[in-house]
Design a protein around this motif. Structure first.
Motif, PDB file in Angstrom:
ATOM      1  N   GLN A 171       0.828  -1.209   0.000  1.00 18.79           N
ATOM      2  CA  GLN A 171       0.000   0.000   0.000  1.00 18.79           C
ATOM      3  C   GLN A 171       0.861   1.258   0.000  1.00 18.79           C
ATOM      4  OE1 GLN A 171      -2.632  -0.302   3.353  1.00 18.79           O
ATOM      5  NE2 GLN A 171      -3.947  -1.855   2.385  1.00 18.79           N
ATOM      6  N   ARG A 225       2.418   1.740  -3.456  1.00 11.87           N
ATOM      7  CA  ARG A 225       1.460   2.287  -4.429  1.00 11.87           C
ATOM      8  C   ARG A 225       1.262   3.780  -4.221  1.00 11.87           C
ATOM      9  NH1 ARG A 225      -1.124  -2.849  -3.625  1.00 11.87           N
ATOM     10  NH2 ARG A 225      -2.398  -1.950  -1.945  1.00 11.87           N
ATOM     11  N   LYS A 226       1.248   4.199  -2.950  1.00 15.21           N
ATOM     12  CA  LYS A 226       1.112   5.628  -2.671  1.00 15.21           C
ATOM     13  C   LYS A 226       2.322   6.398  -3.153  1.00 15.21           C
ATOM     14  CE  LYS A 226      -1.928   5.365   1.374  1.00 15.21           C
ATOM     15  NZ  LYS A 226      -2.058   5.705   2.815  1.00 15.21           N
ATOM     16  N   GLU A 274       4.353   5.548  -5.589  1.00 15.74           N
ATOM     17  CA  GLU A 274       4.381   5.584  -7.049  1.00 15.74           C
ATOM     18  C   GLU A 274       3.389   6.575  -7.621  1.00 15.74           C
ATOM     19  OE1 GLU A 274       3.657   1.582  -8.118  1.00 15.74           O
ATOM     20  OE2 GLU A 274       5.691   0.873  -7.610  1.00 15.74           O
ATOM     21  N   SER A 275       2.236   6.718  -6.956  1.00 16.96           N
ATOM     22  CA  SER A 275       1.222   7.661  -7.456  1.00 16.96           C
ATOM     23  C   SER A 275       1.443   9.079  -6.972  1.00 16.96           C
ATOM     24  CB  SER A 275      -0.174   7.190  -7.040  1.00 16.96           C
ATOM     25  OG  SER A 275      -0.281   7.173  -5.619  1.00 16.96           O
ATOM     26  N   GLY A 276       2.381   9.272  -6.045  1.00 20.27           N
ATOM     27  CA  GLY A 276       2.651  10.597  -5.514  1.00 20.27           C
ATOM     28  C   GLY A 276       1.709  11.025  -4.425  1.00 20.27           C
ATOM     29  N   THR A 277       0.823  10.146  -4.003  1.00 16.86           N
ATOM     30  CA  THR A 277      -0.141  10.496  -2.948  1.00 16.86           C
ATOM     31  C   THR A 277       0.546  10.751  -1.632  1.00 16.86           C
ATOM     32  OG1 THR A 277      -1.768   9.098  -4.037  1.00 16.86           O
ATOM     33  CG2 THR A 277      -2.230   9.759  -1.759  1.00 16.86           C
ATOM     34  N   GLU A 278       1.554   9.952  -1.328  1.00 16.39           N
ATOM     35  CA  GLU A 278       2.241  10.104  -0.051  1.00 16.39           C
ATOM     36  C   GLU A 278       2.966  11.439   0.013  1.00 16.39           C
ATOM     37  OE1 GLU A 278       5.111   7.515   2.909  1.00 16.39           O
ATOM     38  OE2 GLU A 278       5.018   7.030   0.782  1.00 16.39           O
ATOM     39  N   ARG A 330       2.111  14.239  -1.579  1.00 15.42           N
ATOM     40  CA  ARG A 330       1.148  15.314  -1.403  1.00 15.42           C
ATOM     41  C   ARG A 330       0.617  15.353   0.032  1.00 15.42           C
ATOM     42  NH1 ARG A 330      -0.553  13.435  -6.522  1.00 15.42           N
ATOM     43  NH2 ARG A 330      -2.241  12.231  -5.567  1.00 15.42           N
TER      44      ARG A 330
END
Length: 503
Positions: A485, A488-489, A491-495, A497
């Protein structure tokens, strides 16, 4: 009528003679005869009165070997470390099908049970200083060294404790028959048994004096504690040993079959080492033939008393001999050329006597390749798993059941709705498996590849594979899920942000 009777009697005599003449006469076996090289081989049976004394002497010798002999210490340490290691971890397997509850409820209940166990683990010992993992380690060493472990469950409520249950370790020598009860036929070496051989009580020596000058076996029953073997459904004493003979009551040290080999090899090594010390410290010897010479005068000044004899040698020492003495030079030809292979042969016999490969006992893998090293370790691993399964069955699992019983009574977890009462299905609630130290790999690439193929062919389960590595399946997969998890965060840049928003 009389003729008929006489004829029948003759027929009967002929039939008896026929049976006698054709009766089987087996060949005499050398193993049971007193002829040839076995003529002096007539083993003695130990009398009931001397069993306890012989076992106590064996125990004392075994403890001395483990304390002072490197090979005996190596055996005990190797088996204990590979069997117990840093501890055995329980993995709860609540039987949902038998309890009539959902798998989710069973898993949640199992997690609560494992948490209660972790709380108790830290305060398992009666002194509060040892964890349960330490107690299992001590128990395994006692089993190998003394042939048995003796632990007592004690209910000790006190402030700061989450549980009243704790374990007190007892030296097996304290379990013996009082001197004034030796004629009691129900007492067998400290164990009070029923006519069917069931243990009823244990007699534990508890001398009043702190400085015990006599042996435990010489104490009267007034200085013993009689502990019942069970109190209701709960064990009163954990007396665990591996039974290897019929009607066995007490355990025997694992070192007993090869005790002579351990002792004599250790003495041989000591003597060879002493010979090397004497040879290495050989001093200079000066023979004095003319006491009026300069050297003779110096020798007389050093020692006025004639006929001096030297008993101890020190490195670099100069010794002056007496008149008419000729020195004999010691030859350093020890050990002999056959000593190394002979000692190796003895160590192989020692290893076989304790069920261990030579490589494990001697910690010597210099003469092995991958195949032979793996074969030796697999053989050793079978022995380790045998001991682990045994101690789990007779010691760990009953204690797990006692801990979960107290945890439930204290309200540390609740049973699912609709589930049967705890005592009604105690075995289904307290079902568990135990994970020990990892086996390890000789060649990780080859063995991991073999494991992957076994999983693909459904020859083993992920739980078995992870347990062999000394880990818990649920903990490993939960950790993998959390890491995936987070990846994935990332890689998507969510972490990233989320971190900026927190700033």
């Amino acid at each position: 009528m009389s003729a008929t009777v006489a004829t029948a009697a003759r027929r009967t005599r002929r039939a008896v003679r026929s049976r006698v003449s054709h009766s089987r006469r087996p060949v005499s076996r050398d193993a049971g005869s007193l002829r040839g090289t076995l003529s002096k081989y007539d083993p003695r049976r130990t009398s009931l009165s001397s069993v306890a004394a012989e076992r106590a002497r064996t125990l004392a010798r075994s403890e001395d070997l483990v304390a002072n002999d490197w090979a005996a210490a190596s055996v005990v340490d190797s088996i204990t470390v590979n069997t117990i290691g840093s501890g055995l971890r329980p993995q709860s397997h609540v039987n949902a099908q038998r309890l009539g509850i959902s798998p989710e409820d069973a898993r949640k209940l199992g997690e609560d049970m494992e948490w209660a166990w972790q709380l108790w683990n830290r305060q398992a010992h009666v002194s509060g200083k040892l964890h349960f993992d330490d107690l299992v380690f001590l128990g395994m060493r006692s089993l190998l060294r003394c042939g048995e472990l003796v632990h007592i469950p004690v209910m000790l409520p006190s402030a700061g404790r989450d549980f009243a249950l704790c374990i007190q370790d007892i030296h097996p020598a304290r379990l013996c028959t009082p001197s004034d009860r030796r004629l009691d036929t129900s007492l067998h070496d400290g164990v009070e048994i029923s006519p069917y051989g069931q243990p009823l009580a244990y007699w534990i020596a508890s001398p009043r004096s702190t400085s015990l000058s006599r042996s435990y076996r010489s104490l009267a029953s007034s200085e013993f504690q009689r502990l019942p073997a069970a109190t209701g459904h709960r064990p009163g004493v954990f007396h665990c040993f591996r039974a290897e003979e019929e009607e066995q009551v007490r355990g025997v040290s694992r070192l007993a079959p090869g005790m002579k080999l351990f002792r004599h090899l250790n003495d041989s090594l000591d003597y060879e080492l002493m010979a090397q010390i004497v040879s290495a410290s050989f001093p200079v010897f000066i023979s004095v033939k003319d006491p009026n010479s300069v050297v003779g005068a110096f020798a007389q000044e050093e020692d006025e008393a004639p006929g001096k004899h030297y008993q101890y040698l020190e490195p670099g020492q100069v010794l002056y001999g007496n008149k008419n003495e000729e020195p004999t030079v010691l030859q350093s030809n020890r050990p002999g050329s056959n000593f190394t292979p002979f000692a190796e042969m003895i160590m192989r016999a020692m290893a076989a006597s304790v069920g261990m490969p030579y490589e494990v006992l001697a910690k010597d893998y210099s003469k092995t390749n991958y195949s032979s090293a793996r074969a030796a370790l697999l053989e050793a691993w079978r022995v380790f798993m045998l001991y682990r399964t045994w101690i789990v069955r007779h010691y760990c699992q009953p204690i797990w059941r006692m801990v979960q019983e107290e945890a439930w009574l204290r309200g540390m977890y609740q049973l699912p709705k609709g589930a049967p009462d705890f005592y009604e299905a105690i075995h289904a609630y307290t079902n568990a498996s135990w994970i020990g130290p990892a086996r390890g790999y000789v060649d990780p690439v080859k063995e991991i590849t073999a494991t992957r193929e076994a999983l693909d062919l459904k020859l083993c389960t992920h739980s078995e594979v992870i347990a062999e590595r000394g880990q818990d399946l649920d903990e490993v997969w939960d950790q993998i899920e959390r890491e995936q998890q987070r990846l994935r965060k990332m890689e998507s840049g969510t972490e990233e942000r989320d971190d900026n928003s927190n700033e």
